[in-house]
Design an enzyme around this catalytic site. Structure first.
Site, short mmCIF file in Angstrom:
data_model
loop_
_atom_site.label_atom_id
_atom_site.label_comp_id
_atom_site.label_asym_id
_atom_site.label_seq_id
_atom_site.Cartn_x
_atom_site.Cartn_y
_atom_site.Cartn_z
N CYS A 67 -33.66 12.78 -17.59
CA CYS A 67 -32.46 12.74 -18.41
C CYS A 67 -32.80 12.40 -19.85
CB CYS A 67 -31.45 11.75 -17.84
SG CYS A 67 -32.12 10.14 -17.46
N GLU A 114 -25.26 6.54 -14.73
CA GLU A 114 -26.19 7.12 -15.70
C GLU A 114 -26.21 8.61 -15.41
OE1 GLU A 114 -28.57 8.89 -17.65
OE2 GLU A 114 -30.01 8.36 -16.09
#
Length: 516
Positions: free
Chosen positions: A321, A287
């Protein structure tokens, strides 16, 4: 053990005086053990090294949170040997037993919830509500993955024919390397670790270098919950010292990484190489971040739009994020949304997060501060500064929430991940143009659409290319089991954390067929 049936750990209501007092008390508890030393944990044994990683409070650079022993390659080899030995028995341990360790650990954390959150306030610089959500998510991951393992333990049904019995079972992979981030120093670190171990794998855990103490405390919880020696080996170190080594190691079976695009792509590339004595293709779960957009349509609740942008852009100083770093507004309502967002941003306070009145705390460290301030300088040339733009790193690493207007869709502040409290506004001709701008990035993690036009929402559902898309809310705040989290393109491998198929990434399927 009785299986807990609740679905989501509730967030603490800090408007209640009782909760405020309890959390303040937890901060005092954490302050009572600041500055302690923490060892490596290899094969269940504490190992102290001469070199240490020193964790400091990003809101107060003079305050040492703690010191952890630093692993070198020799320690990594010991950890790998330990994990390989433990795997031989752990892989045959009943899934129910493995899941019960997660349930026990979650119960321990729940009893100490405010303490862990207070530690996140100190070590990660999180405001109270952000720290509380981080701890709640860690609890959710343990509970969810434990339940998922119990659902998957008997494999999947396949067809059998007369005179033939077929089975389709899941077996663990081997030793996994977990490289966790600093921004969700508890939730992601714990979630990625327990997903691997509950699936029957053993783990080398390398936490982020700026937040190793919360990881050390989590290892203590796992030990208290009954995790056998060697199943998780705690090897904090710098990525430059052991990062390539643990990724390249021929006995590493998989790598679970959360972090930057640059490091993630390097891991992906190195993991593809078959090293001497390696007999498998390594699996990578990655990720890697995002450049996330909130689109505001003409037919929209404009107050909701402005609130969503500000909260998503500046929550935890934009260090998510999933944070909103781009606001694409259809031109008819552009000035209204921009103006209201600036008004709301003026109300935000920045300071030491131990004070609950501050909406924003510091950014992570000097490197983060310098990077974000550099992007603000770039933004001065690429957009119109509406508010913010200032930083102060004399005591801690504080940056004011910053809005740039009228940014070109191809500007650097519209394309590159800043990972700080900076959001750029750009104008779209119409809704279709807004989606085109939103997709004009190498990332594809989260996005949001504020609109009351059903046709436009369905258009976005089809055409807005992100892994997590939200309608009429902000683009941050995925909840385990509700919004499985992971993105497309350079946001990573879309390994939906907190989702029904996440554990499969840590397993391999085995078919057995018996003639009767």
């Amino acid at each position: 053990m009785v299986l807990i049936t609740y679905k989501h750990e509730p967030f603490t209501d800090f408007t209640k005086e009782k909760n405020q007092k309890e959390f303040a008390k937890a901060i005092q508890l954490v302050e009572s053990y600041l500055g302690k030393d923490y060892p490596l944990i290899i094969n269940g044994e504490s190992i102290t090294t001469e070199d240490h990683i020193i964790s400091i409070n990003p809101a107060n650079k003079k305050e040492v949170i703690g010191r952890v022993s630093k692993a070198d390659r020799k320690m990594v080899e010991l950890a790998m040997e330990s994990a390989l030995r433990a795997f031989e028995t752990w892989k045959k341990t009943k899934p129910e037993v493995r899941a019960n360790i997660l349930f026990k650990a979650s119960a321990i954390i729940r009893r100490r919830k405010h303490e862990f959150s207070a530690l996140l306030v100190k070590e990660a610089g999180k405001p109270w509500n952000e720290a509380d959500a981080d701890t709640a998510e860690a609890i959710d991951f343990l509970e969810y993955y434990g339940r998922q393992m119990l659902e998957m333990k008997n494999g999947k049904k396949v067809e059998s024919r007369p005179g033939e019995y077929n089975r389709y079972d899941y077996i663990p992979l081997g030793v996994g390397v977990v490289i966790s981030p600093w921004n969700f120093a508890f939730a992601i670190m714990a979630g990625t670790t327990v997903a691997a171990l509950v699936s029957g794998n053993t783990v080398l855990l390398k936490p982020a270098s700026t937040t190793p103490i919360i990881a050390a405390k989590f290892i203590e919880v796992l030990i208290e919950a009954g995790l056998p020696k060697g199943v998780v080996n705690f090897i904090p170190s710098s990525g430059s010292e052991i990062g390539d080594y643990i990724v390249d190691h021929p006995k590493t079976r998989f790598i679970s990484f959360t972090g930057s695009r640059e490091v993630g792509t390097r891991i992906y590339e190195r993991a593809a190489k078959v090293n001497e004595s390696q007999i498998w293709l390594k699996r990578v779960i990655a990720e890697m971040g995002g450049k996330d957009t909130i689109i505001v349509d003409t037919e929209a609740d404009l107050e909701l739009a402005a609130q969503s942008i500000v909260r998503s852009a500046f929550g935890f100083s934009g260090q998510k994020c999933s944070a909103c770093s781009r606001a694409i507004i259809v031109e008819d309502v552009y000035d209204q949304v921009l103006g209201r967002a600036v008004e709301l941003t003026k109300e935000l306070t920045v300071g030491d997060p131990t004070n609950p009145d501050h909406f924003m705390g510091p950014v992570n460290d000097q490197n983060a501060f310098d990077k974000i301030m550099n992007y603000i300088e770039i933004g001065m040339d690429e957009g119109r500064l509406m508010i913010g733009g200032a930083g102060d790193d004399t005591i801690g690493y504080f940056i004011q929430p910053t809005i740039f207007a009228d940014a070109d869709p191809n500007a650097r502040i519209m394309q590159e991940e800043i990972f700080g409290p900076v959001v750029a506004f750009s104008k779209a001709r119409d809704f279709t143009h807004a989606i085109k701008i939103a997709n004009n990035t190498e990332y594809g993690l989260t996005g949001a659409v504020i609109s009351n036009n059903r046709d436009h929402l369905e258009q976005a559902r089809e055409d807005f290319h992100v892994g997590n898309l939200y309608f009429n809310r902000g683009c941050t705040g995925a909840i385990v089991g509700y919004q499985p989290f992971g993105g497309f393109n350079m946001s990573g491998t879309d390994s939906k954390a907190g989702g029904p198929d996440y554990l499969l990434l840590h397993l391999q399927a085995k078919t057995t067929s018996e003639m009767l």
